[in-house]
Design an enzyme around this catalytic site. Structure first.
Site, PDB file in Angstrom:
ATOM      1  N   ASP A 155       0.867  -1.182   0.000  1.00 23.59           N
ATOM      2  CA  ASP A 155       0.000   0.000   0.000  1.00 23.59           C
ATOM      3  C   ASP A 155       0.906   1.236   0.000  1.00 23.59           C
ATOM      4  O   ASP A 155       1.458   1.604   1.045  1.00 23.59           O
ATOM      5  CB  ASP A 155      -0.917   0.004   1.238  1.00 23.59           C
ATOM      6  CG  ASP A 155      -2.013  -1.059   1.161  1.00 23.59           C
ATOM      7  OD1 ASP A 155      -1.793  -2.084   0.480  1.00 23.59           O
ATOM      8  OD2 ASP A 155      -3.066  -0.884   1.802  1.00 23.59           O
ATOM      9  N   LYS A 218      -6.905   3.564  -3.153  1.00 21.57           N
ATOM     10  CA  LYS A 218      -7.360   3.520  -1.756  1.00 21.57           C
ATOM     11  C   LYS A 218      -7.580   4.949  -1.271  1.00 21.57           C
ATOM     12  O   LYS A 218      -6.802   5.842  -1.601  1.00 21.57           O
ATOM     13  CB  LYS A 218      -6.265   2.799  -0.945  1.00 21.57           C
ATOM     14  CG  LYS A 218      -6.465   2.744   0.560  1.00 21.57           C
ATOM     15  CD  LYS A 218      -5.343   1.911   1.188  1.00 21.57           C
ATOM     16  CE  LYS A 218      -5.279   2.088   2.696  1.00 21.57           C
ATOM     17  NZ  LYS A 218      -4.160   1.349   3.298  1.00 21.57           N
ATOM     18  N   LYS A 254     -10.330   0.462  -2.405  1.00 21.41           N
ATOM     19  CA  LYS A 254     -10.208   0.192  -0.970  1.00 21.41           C
ATOM     20  C   LYS A 254     -10.490   1.462  -0.162  1.00 21.41           C
ATOM     21  O   LYS A 254      -9.659   2.354  -0.115  1.00 21.41           O
ATOM     22  CB  LYS A 254      -8.802  -0.336  -0.640  1.00 21.41           C
ATOM     23  CG  LYS A 254      -8.575  -0.594   0.862  1.00 21.41           C
ATOM     24  CD  LYS A 254      -7.190  -1.180   1.124  1.00 21.41           C
ATOM     25  CE  LYS A 254      -6.881  -1.251   2.617  1.00 21.41           C
ATOM     26  NZ  LYS A 254      -5.549  -1.824   2.898  1.00 21.41           N
TER      27      LYS A 254
END
Length: 318
Positions: A155, A218, A254
């Site tokens: 991430d 995300k 996400k």
């Protein structure tokens, strides 16, 4: 997860023309929150679906090998066995989608999962999380080291300065380098949308991140003052849809930060289904970044099975 996003060339001319209609986004977000969520056994089925999409996360300054160990054990068996057995779900292999930790804790997570014979992915935040303000070389090195220690999902966090000053080409080039550093690991790109100012900026950042090869986009690090919100999600989901229509490639989504209740997880699933369709309702294209959400979902499942609410100590972390 689906096949890696190869990315595309950056189309700056097209990007410069993008404008997002704020009122329309806010109206849509209100509509989504008003949609009916499923009840009784349907609700429980949706909650189990939500569990399978959670990146169970610990990103605290006091993380230790032992609480990472507990996190992994919980991720492997996220809902109490006796509750699953009553619903005839005990043999379906329900786990969370991944565990997510700091780079320094990746080896601990990998070790625990290996010992438990689990193939659950380990995700690691990297690239100077959460601010992304360290030197590029340091951020790249962090990715390499997390992958070396066994993280199969990274991430990354964008350099907000580049997004805020409209340096889209520089941002694209940085993310391309992170993509390369990830190797075979999947890359989720955190936009830290609470820091980006406008919906138009969020849309452009989403598009640049996807063009640069992100497998997921995300919303937040969870450390900004504003995290995952429905209006921001709608802007990002529209970008995902537009990217799919342009390239034929599906990028995942996400939301993260501040998602704490079972009820909220149902709204998120509803939103995905409504905006992108059933293809995206799977862990390879949808994740919920959360640390405390699972506890509330498990309480709701306990209530469905027993007719009573559990005290929190009856459903411990692990």
């Amino acid at each position: 997860m689906s096949g890696r996003n190869p990315g595309t060339d950056l189309d700056l001319e097209w990007l410069s023309k993008v404008r997002v209609n704020t009122q329309a986004v806010l109206k849509r977000a209100q509509h989504i929150q008003g949609l009916k969520v499923p009840k009784k056994q349907w609700q429980t089925a949706w909650l189990l679906k939500a569990v399978s999409c959670i990146d169970l996360t610990t990103l605290a300054g006091d993380d230790t090998p032992s609480n990472v160990h507990r996190l992994c054990v919980k991720a492997i068996q996220p809902v109490r066995y006796d509750l699953l057995k009553k619903m005839d779900m005990h043999d379906k292999g329900l786990t969370t989608a991944a565990v997510c930790v700091y780079p320094a804790r990746v080896a601990d997570a990998v070790k625990t999962l290996k010992a438990a014979n689990s193939s659950l992915p380990v995700a690691s935040v990297a690239t100077g999380f959460p601010a992304g303000q360290t030197l590029l070389q340091t951020r790249l090195q962090e990715v390499h080291m997390a992958v070396r220690d066994g993280a199969t999902e990274i991430d990354i966090v964008i350099n907000r300065t580049l997004a805020l000053t409209g340096q889209w080409e520089a941002m694209y080039n940085e993310i391309r380098q992170f993509r390369e550093a990830c190797g075979d690991a999947h890359m989720k790109t955190i936009l830290a949308t609470g820091d980006l100012g406008t919906f138009t900026n969020i849309y452009k950042a989403s598009m640049v991140a996807m063009m640069a090869g992100s497998d997921f986009i995300k919303t937040s690090t969870g450390k900004e003052t504003v995290n995952a919100t429905y209006p921001v999600a709608i802007v990002m989901l529209r970008a995902i849809r537009d990217y799919f229509l342009r390239t034929g490639h599906k990028v995942g989504f996400k939301p993260a930060g501040g998602i704490r209740t079972a009820q909220e997880s149902l709204v998120w699933l509803n939103l995905i289904k409504d905006e992108l369709g059933n293809d995206w309702l799977h862990p390879h294209l949808f994740r919920l970044g959360a640390s405390s959400l699972l506890a509330d979902i498990e309480r709701q499942i306990y209530h469905y099975v027993t007719g009573q609410y559990a005290a929190y100590h009856e459903l411990p972390m692990a």
